[in-house]
Write a protein that holds these residues in place. Structure first.
Motif, PDB file in Angstrom:
ATOM      1  N   GLY A 192       7.371  16.441   0.242  1.00 35.21           N
ATOM      2  CA  GLY A 192       6.539  15.356   0.708  1.00 35.21           C
ATOM      3  C   GLY A 192       7.331  14.088   0.961  1.00 35.21           C
ATOM      4  N   LEU A 193       6.594  13.050   1.256  1.00 35.45           N
ATOM      5  CA  LEU A 193       7.156  11.737   1.536  1.00 35.45           C
ATOM      6  C   LEU A 193       6.413  10.720   0.689  1.00 35.45           C
ATOM      7  CD1 LEU A 193       8.041  10.202   4.945  1.00 35.45           C
ATOM      8  CD2 LEU A 193       6.583   8.930   3.363  1.00 35.45           C
ATOM      9  N   LEU A 194       7.182   9.874  -0.006  1.00 31.33           N
ATOM     10  CA  LEU A 194       6.615   8.782  -0.792  1.00 31.33           C
ATOM     11  C   LEU A 194       7.197   7.474  -0.279  1.00 31.33           C
ATOM     12  CD1 LEU A 194       7.076  10.270  -4.373  1.00 31.33           C
ATOM     13  CD2 LEU A 194       5.058  10.425  -2.915  1.00 31.33           C
ATOM     14  N   GLY A 195       6.343   6.546  -0.008  1.00 36.82           N
ATOM     15  CA  GLY A 195       6.804   5.251   0.471  1.00 36.82           C
ATOM     16  C   GLY A 195       5.731   4.216   0.269  1.00 36.82           C
ATOM     17  N   LEU A 196       5.925   3.067   0.884  1.00 34.19           N
ATOM     18  CA  LEU A 196       4.907   2.039   0.837  1.00 34.19           C
ATOM     19  C   LEU A 196       5.115   1.080   2.001  1.00 34.19           C
ATOM     20  CD1 LEU A 196       6.188  -0.829  -0.749  1.00 34.19           C
ATOM     21  CD2 LEU A 196       6.291   0.924  -2.468  1.00 34.19           C
ATOM     22  N   THR A 197       4.038   0.393   2.300  1.00 39.29           N
ATOM     23  CA  THR A 197       4.103  -0.621   3.347  1.00 39.29           C
ATOM     24  C   THR A 197       3.911  -1.989   2.695  1.00 39.29           C
ATOM     25  OG1 THR A 197       1.723  -0.381   3.799  1.00 39.29           O
ATOM     26  CG2 THR A 197       3.245   0.905   5.172  1.00 39.29           C
ATOM     27  N   PHE A 198       4.688  -2.962   3.175  1.00 43.59           N
ATOM     28  CA  PHE A 198       4.540  -4.344   2.721  1.00 43.59           C
ATOM     29  C   PHE A 198       5.326  -5.243   3.662  1.00 43.59           C
ATOM     30  CE2 PHE A 198       8.324  -2.801   0.678  1.00 43.59           C
ATOM     31  CZ  PHE A 198       9.183  -3.882   0.544  1.00 43.59           C
ATOM     32  N   TRP A 199       4.855  -6.474   3.780  1.00 44.60           N
ATOM     33  CA  TRP A 199       5.471  -7.502   4.632  1.00 44.60           C
ATOM     34  C   TRP A 199       5.763  -6.984   6.048  1.00 44.60           C
ATOM     35  CZ3 TRP A 199       9.414  -9.448   0.487  1.00 44.60           C
ATOM     36  CH2 TRP A 199       8.801 -10.402  -0.315  1.00 44.60           C
ATOM     37  N   GLY A 200       4.905  -6.115   6.554  1.00 41.82           N
ATOM     38  CA  GLY A 200       5.069  -5.605   7.911  1.00 41.82           C
ATOM     39  C   GLY A 200       6.114  -4.512   8.051  1.00 41.82           C
ATOM     40  N   GLU A 229      -0.637   1.688  11.925  1.00 46.37           N
ATOM     41  CA  GLU A 229      -2.057   1.365  11.730  1.00 46.37           C
ATOM     42  C   GLU A 229      -2.224   0.174  10.796  1.00 46.37           C
ATOM     43  OE1 GLU A 229      -4.014   4.884  10.294  1.00 46.37           O
ATOM     44  OE2 GLU A 229      -3.595   6.002  12.138  1.00 46.37           O
ATOM     45  N   ARG A 230      -1.302   0.007   9.866  1.00 45.52           N
ATOM     46  CA  ARG A 230      -1.343  -1.107   8.918  1.00 45.52           C
ATOM     47  C   ARG A 230      -0.646  -2.351   9.453  1.00 45.52           C
ATOM     48  NH1 ARG A 230       0.152   2.171   3.323  1.00 45.52           N
ATOM     49  NH2 ARG A 230      -1.664   3.556   3.373  1.00 45.52           N
ATOM     50  N   GLY A 231      -0.199  -2.302  10.696  1.00 49.54           N
ATOM     51  CA  GLY A 231       0.417  -3.456  11.326  1.00 49.54           C
ATOM     52  C   GLY A 231       1.914  -3.580  11.134  1.00 49.54           C
ATOM     53  N   CYS A 232       2.558  -2.547  10.619  1.00 55.85           N
ATOM     54  CA  CYS A 232       4.006  -2.594  10.422  1.00 55.85           C
ATOM     55  C   CYS A 232       4.740  -2.470  11.748  1.00 55.85           C
ATOM     56  CB  CYS A 232       4.463  -1.475   9.484  1.00 55.85           C
ATOM     57  SG  CYS A 232       3.853  -1.674   7.802  1.00 55.85           S
ATOM     58  N   VAL A 238      23.689   5.181   2.225  1.00 51.95           N
ATOM     59  CA  VAL A 238      23.561   4.703   3.598  1.00 51.95           C
ATOM     60  C   VAL A 238      22.119   4.187   3.819  1.00 51.95           C
ATOM     61  CG1 VAL A 238      23.841   5.302   6.028  1.00 51.95           C
ATOM     62  CG2 VAL A 238      25.179   6.523   4.292  1.00 51.95           C
ATOM     63  N   TRP A 239      22.018   3.007   4.427  1.00 53.15           N
ATOM     64  CA  TRP A 239      20.739   2.405   4.737  1.00 53.15           C
ATOM     65  C   TRP A 239      20.465   2.519   6.231  1.00 53.15           C
ATOM     66  CZ3 TRP A 239      23.674   0.950   0.711  1.00 53.15           C
ATOM     67  CH2 TRP A 239      23.040   0.732  -0.506  1.00 53.15           C
ATOM     68  N   PHE A 240      19.222   2.867   6.568  1.00 51.89           N
ATOM     69  CA  PHE A 240      18.781   3.024   7.949  1.00 51.89           C
ATOM     70  C   PHE A 240      17.536   2.193   8.194  1.00 51.89           C
ATOM     71  CE2 PHE A 240      21.067   7.010   7.237  1.00 51.89           C
ATOM     72  CZ  PHE A 240      21.804   7.123   8.400  1.00 51.89           C
ATOM     73  N   ARG A 241      17.377   1.766   9.442  1.00 51.22           N
ATOM     74  CA  ARG A 241      16.154   1.062   9.847  1.00 51.22           C
ATOM     75  C   ARG A 241      15.741   1.531  11.231  1.00 51.22           C
ATOM     76  NH1 ARG A 241      16.642  -5.135  11.228  1.00 51.22           N
ATOM     77  NH2 ARG A 241      14.674  -4.624  12.206  1.00 51.22           N
ATOM     78  N   LYS A 242      14.490   1.265  11.553  1.00 51.25           N
ATOM     79  CA  LYS A 242      13.940   1.645  12.850  1.00 51.25           C
ATOM     80  C   LYS A 242      12.859   0.643  13.235  1.00 51.25           C
ATOM     81  CE  LYS A 242      11.526   5.450  15.176  1.00 51.25           C
ATOM     82  NZ  LYS A 242      10.987   6.823  14.984  1.00 51.25           N
ATOM     83  N   VAL A 243      12.866   0.261  14.491  1.00 45.41           N
ATOM     84  CA  VAL A 243      11.762  -0.539  15.024  1.00 45.41           C
ATOM     85  C   VAL A 243      10.666   0.442  15.398  1.00 45.41           C
ATOM     86  CG1 VAL A 243      11.030  -2.088  16.877  1.00 45.41           C
ATOM     87  CG2 VAL A 243      13.325  -2.320  15.883  1.00 45.41           C
ATOM     88  N   LEU A 244       9.456   0.179  14.900  1.00 41.32           N
ATOM     89  CA  LEU A 244       8.342   1.115  15.150  1.00 41.32           C
ATOM     90  C   LEU A 244       7.670   0.814  16.459  1.00 41.32           C
ATOM     91  CD1 LEU A 244       6.799   1.363  11.567  1.00 41.32           C
ATOM     92  CD2 LEU A 244       8.383   2.923  12.689  1.00 41.32           C
ATOM     93  N   ASP A 266       0.854  -1.183   0.000  1.00 43.75           N
ATOM     94  CA  ASP A 266       0.000   0.000   0.000  1.00 43.75           C
ATOM     95  C   ASP A 266       0.890   1.233   0.000  1.00 43.75           C
ATOM     96  OD1 ASP A 266      -2.721  -0.942   0.058  1.00 43.75           O
ATOM     97  OD2 ASP A 266      -2.332  -1.637   2.101  1.00 43.75           O
ATOM     98  N   PRO A 267       0.600   2.196  -0.871  1.00 43.90           N
ATOM     99  CA  PRO A 267       1.425   3.401  -0.892  1.00 43.90           C
ATOM    100  C   PRO A 267       1.206   4.269   0.341  1.00 43.90           C
ATOM    101  CG  PRO A 267      -0.400   3.618  -2.442  1.00 43.90           C
ATOM    102  CD  PRO A 267      -0.447   2.214  -1.881  1.00 43.90           C
ATOM    103  N   VAL A 268       2.224   5.016   0.675  1.00 43.87           N
ATOM    104  CA  VAL A 268       2.151   6.062   1.695  1.00 43.87           C
ATOM    105  C   VAL A 268       2.591   7.339   0.980  1.00 43.87           C
ATOM    106  CG1 VAL A 268       3.054   6.930   3.884  1.00 43.87           C
ATOM    107  CG2 VAL A 268       2.729   4.470   3.562  1.00 43.87           C
ATOM    108  N   THR A 269       1.668   8.265   0.815  1.00 44.88           N
ATOM    109  CA  THR A 269       1.947   9.505   0.106  1.00 44.88           C
ATOM    110  C   THR A 269       1.500  10.674   0.957  1.00 44.88           C
ATOM    111  OG1 THR A 269       1.547   8.380  -1.995  1.00 44.88           O
ATOM    112  CG2 THR A 269       1.585  10.790  -2.042  1.00 44.88           C
TER     113      THR A 269
END
Length: 145
Positions: free
Chosen positions: A59-67, A99-102, A139-145, A43-46
């Motif tokens: 703005g911010l463009l992204g998407l959610t998938f596989w949590g 909200e989408r369970g990520c 550079v790659w970054f990650r975060k636990v939500l 699902d897109p996040v726009t």
């Protein structure tokens, strides 16, 4: 340039492939990924930043998938930077993802962009490709939500 293999299969270099050729590759990889890793539930996040006349200033463009939330693009025009809008966009995208369970988020940036922004926002570096581009790094970054 075309290379024909012994079995009649050809490898064709194409600087401007037709949409259907690109779609066939994308479709094939998506089908394989979902058969192996499970449904994407992509699902897109726009999120857009607009002025009173509706002109987009960032703005911010992204998407959610596989949590996961993947943040593909986050950009603000010079006139609206340093006012906290980037952090607000990120906060809202993370809220949508939750909200989408990520449970996690990731992104990549360049060392000349704003890696400090991501670190201040709770993201941790997990990968770096030095020399991309020369004199800089991806550079790659990650975060636990």
């Amino acid at each position: 340039m075309t290379a024909v293999l012994p079995d009649g299969i050809a490898i064709v270099e194409d600087a401007a492939p037709e949409f259907e050729a690109v779609a066939a590759i994308q479709r094939g990889l998506h089908e394989f990924n979902q058969a192996t890793g499970g449904p994407y539930d992509r699902d897109p996040v726009t999120l857009l930043v607009q002025d009173a006349e509706g002109k987009t200033l960032g703005g911010l463009l992204g998407l959610t998938f596989w949590g996961w939330l993947f943040i593909d693009w986050l950009w603000l025009s010079q006139e609206v930077r340093a006012g906290g809008l980037g952090a607000e966009l990120l906060r809202r995208a993370e809220a949508i993802a939750k909200e989408r369970g990520c449970t996690n988020a990731y992104t990549d940036t360049f060392s000349f962009q704003a890696p400090g922004f991501w670190q201040k926002s709770g993201y941790v570096e997990f990968g770096r490709l030095d020399g991309m581009p020369a004199g800089h790094a991806r550079v790659w970054f990650r975060k636990v939500l």
